[in-house]
Design a protein around this motif. Structure first.
Motif, PDB file in Angstrom:
ATOM      1  N   PRO A  83       0.832  -1.214   0.000  1.00  0.00           N
ATOM      2  CA  PRO A  83       0.000   0.000   0.000  1.00  0.00           C
ATOM      3  C   PRO A  83       0.859   1.254   0.000  1.00  0.00           C
ATOM      4  O   PRO A  83       2.086   1.197   0.147  1.00  0.00           O
ATOM      5  CB  PRO A  83      -0.787  -0.135   1.318  1.00  0.00           C
ATOM      6  CG  PRO A  83       0.101  -0.952   2.199  1.00  0.00           C
ATOM      7  CD  PRO A  83       0.809  -1.917   1.294  1.00  0.00           C
ATOM      8  N   SER A  84       0.220   2.396  -0.162  1.00  0.00           N
ATOM      9  CA  SER A  84       0.931   3.673  -0.116  1.00  0.00           C
ATOM     10  C   SER A  84       1.634   3.825   1.241  1.00  0.00           C
ATOM     11  O   SER A  84       1.062   3.520   2.290  1.00  0.00           O
ATOM     12  CB  SER A  84      -0.040   4.838  -0.320  1.00  0.00           C
ATOM     13  OG  SER A  84      -0.635   4.764  -1.605  1.00  0.00           O
ATOM     14  N   GLY A  85       2.884   4.296   1.187  1.00  0.00           N
ATOM     15  CA  GLY A  85       3.629   4.509   2.424  1.00  0.00           C
ATOM     16  C   GLY A  85       4.278   3.274   2.991  1.00  0.00           C
ATOM     17  O   GLY A  85       4.807   3.307   4.109  1.00  0.00           O
ATOM     18  N   SER A  86       4.300   2.176   2.233  1.00  0.00           N
ATOM     19  CA  SER A  86       4.849   0.928   2.764  1.00  0.00           C
ATOM     20  C   SER A  86       6.357   0.815   2.576  1.00  0.00           C
ATOM     21  O   SER A  86       6.983  -0.089   3.132  1.00  0.00           O
ATOM     22  CB  SER A  86       4.162  -0.273   2.107  1.00  0.00           C
ATOM     23  OG  SER A  86       4.370  -0.274   0.705  1.00  0.00           O
TER      24      SER A  86
ATOM     25  N   THR B  28       8.345   2.257  -2.981  1.00  0.00           N
ATOM     26  CA  THR B  28       8.860   3.269  -3.895  1.00  0.00           C
ATOM     27  C   THR B  28      10.172   3.853  -3.381  1.00  0.00           C
ATOM     28  O   THR B  28      11.081   4.153  -4.174  1.00  0.00           O
ATOM     29  CB  THR B  28       7.824   4.389  -4.095  1.00  0.00           C
ATOM     30  OG1 THR B  28       6.634   3.828  -4.645  1.00  0.00           O
ATOM     31  CG2 THR B  28       8.351   5.456  -5.045  1.00  0.00           C
TER      32      THR B  28
ATOM     33  N   ASP C  31       8.122   2.576 -11.997  1.00  0.00           N
ATOM     34  CA  ASP C  31       7.450   3.146 -10.832  1.00  0.00           C
ATOM     35  C   ASP C  31       5.959   3.330 -11.127  1.00  0.00           C
ATOM     36  O   ASP C  31       5.528   4.371 -11.617  1.00  0.00           O
ATOM     37  CB  ASP C  31       8.103   4.482 -10.474  1.00  0.00           C
ATOM     38  CG  ASP C  31       7.589   5.053  -9.157  1.00  0.00           C
ATOM     39  OD1 ASP C  31       6.790   4.369  -8.484  1.00  0.00           O
ATOM     40  OD2 ASP C  31       7.986   6.178  -8.800  1.00  0.00           O
ATOM     41  N   GLU C  32       5.162   2.315 -10.848  1.00  0.00           N
ATOM     42  CA  GLU C  32       3.721   2.298 -11.088  1.00  0.00           C
ATOM     43  C   GLU C  32       3.379   2.830 -12.482  1.00  0.00           C
ATOM     44  O   GLU C  32       2.549   3.739 -12.619  1.00  0.00           O
ATOM     45  CB  GLU C  32       2.982   3.078 -10.003  1.00  0.00           C
ATOM     46  CG  GLU C  32       3.285   2.556  -8.604  1.00  0.00           C
ATOM     47  CD  GLU C  32       2.215   2.854  -7.582  1.00  0.00           C
ATOM     48  OE1 GLU C  32       1.036   2.643  -7.880  1.00  0.00           O
ATOM     49  OE2 GLU C  32       2.573   3.286  -6.481  1.00  0.00           O
TER      50      GLU C  32
ATOM     51  N   HIS D 207       0.895  -0.985  -6.297  1.00  0.00           N
ATOM     52  CA  HIS D 207       0.007  -1.303  -5.177  1.00  0.00           C
ATOM     53  C   HIS D 207      -1.108  -2.232  -5.643  1.00  0.00           C
ATOM     54  O   HIS D 207      -1.974  -2.612  -4.858  1.00  0.00           O
ATOM     55  CB  HIS D 207      -0.608  -0.018  -4.601  1.00  0.00           C
ATOM     56  CG  HIS D 207      -1.459   0.733  -5.579  1.00  0.00           C
ATOM     57  ND1 HIS D 207      -0.952   1.708  -6.404  1.00  0.00           N
ATOM     58  CD2 HIS D 207      -2.771   0.619  -5.897  1.00  0.00           C
ATOM     59  CE1 HIS D 207      -1.918   2.172  -7.172  1.00  0.00           C
ATOM     60  NE2 HIS D 207      -3.028   1.524  -6.892  1.00  0.00           N
TER      61      HIS D 207
END
Length: 338
Positions: free
Chosen positions: A40-43, A46, A161-162, A195
């Protein structure tokens, strides 16, 4: 696939002030592997990618590229290229000029640039768009051009990157197939950040699942989905029914948490054979129709909610409050860490 490691992270930690973004991440990525970092975001996924690219330095630990410690080496001196979600194509340049830009900066001859640009356009199945501008292409086509531009420099490693995040669902699914095919064709190492669990499962040779800066599990798509190590992995990658010891004691004696995927559970009629199955009376709470499949939410007498996935046929949908029996095989249950 070779066992040579293109990338190795050794106890890598990254702090931004008081915030711990990556906490002692350690793993290796094989040469020629399609490796995804999922979470998830912030994991922290990245941040790890950007440390490999050279945009950040680790606060502690080492990053090795081809066996070389790259701490302090700037991005332009690393044999890696990055594809971003927004493609970053030059709007005033033609497609051919965009793809060949990296070679032009390196003072490669115009004849060789033209030849290699055409080769890359053919590889991404856009051989006739060289004279167009980026604004004349669709999102999926621009994504392929961004890939061609990154690959033309023949990097040791391609970082993504995504890159599919801005595409609609149908196009994203098509690009997953294209991206995997391109990776197999060029044979270089791809490191993909996402994600989206379906992207990671469909394309990767191996996946690292991140959570709150830590790597929770690394494995093949099958291992991540069928044999998750933790409740987080079980719930983040797909849908899971997780039973604690108290809940499962009425079904079968367990000493730890167990999980079972919704597609492993079946709905039985009173006349169906039940030998070798764990059977539980339940009440239907809700049924969600999604075309080929439906998802049923049922509740046992003990109050446990269970999600069941069933393939649709010409049978009518069940009515809420229907009494039914859910059943599964004991071997389809998987122990996970508490």
């Amino acid at each position: 696939m070779e066992n040579v490691l293109d990338v190795e992270l050794i106890e890598v930690t990254k702090n931004f002030g008081d915030f711990l973004a990556v906490d002692r991440a350690s793993f290796g990525i094989k040469k020629g592997e399609f490796f995804s970092m999922l979470g998830p975001s912030g994991s922290g996924k990245t941040t790890c990618l950007r440390m490999v690219a050279g945009f950040y330095d680790p606060s502690a630990g080492k990053i090795l590229l081809g066996g070389q410690d790259v701490r302090g080496i700037p991005p332009y001196k690393r044999n890696v290229n990055t594809v971003f979600q927004d493609y970053a194509l030059f709007p005033h340049m033609s497609i051919a000029e965009n793809v060949g830009y990296g070679l032009m900066v390196k003072n490669v001859s115009k004849k060789e640039i033209a030849s290699r640009v055409q080769h890359m356009l053919e590889m991404v199945r856009l051989p006739d768009v060289g004279k167009r501008k980026p604004s004349e292409l669709s999102g999926g086509q621009r994504q392929r051009i961004a890939l061609a531009r990154a690959l033309i420099n023949q990097p040791q490693i391609l970082l993504l990157d995504e890159p599919l995040g801005a595409l609609d669902l149908k196009l994203r699914e098509e690009m997953q197939i294209e991206l995997k095919a391109i990776q197999k064709t060029v044979g270089i190492t791809f490191i993909f950040v996402t994600h989206d669990q379906e992207e990671a499962l469909s394309m990767s040779d191996r996946i690292a699942v991140f959570n709150q800066g830590k790597v929770e599990q690394i494995g093949s798509p099958w291992e991540i989905y069928e044999k998750p190590n933790t409740s987080f992995v079980a719930n983040f990658v797909g849908t899971s029914n997780i039973f604690d010891e108290q809940t499962t004691s009425s079904f079968i004696q367990r000493s730890s948490k167990t999980m079972i995927r919704p597609e492993k559970i079946r709905i039985l009629s009173p006349m169906d054979p039940k030998d070798g199955l764990i059977t539980v009376p339940a009440t239907l709470l809700n049924e969600v129709y999604s075309g080929a499949n439906s998802r049923l939410v049922v509740q046992t007498k003990a109050g446990q909610r269970i999600i069941v996935s069933k393939q649709n046929s010409n049978l009518k949908a069940m009515e809420a409050s229907s009494e039914l029996i859910v059943a599964w095989k004991e071997e389809d249950m998987h122990l996970i860490q508490a």
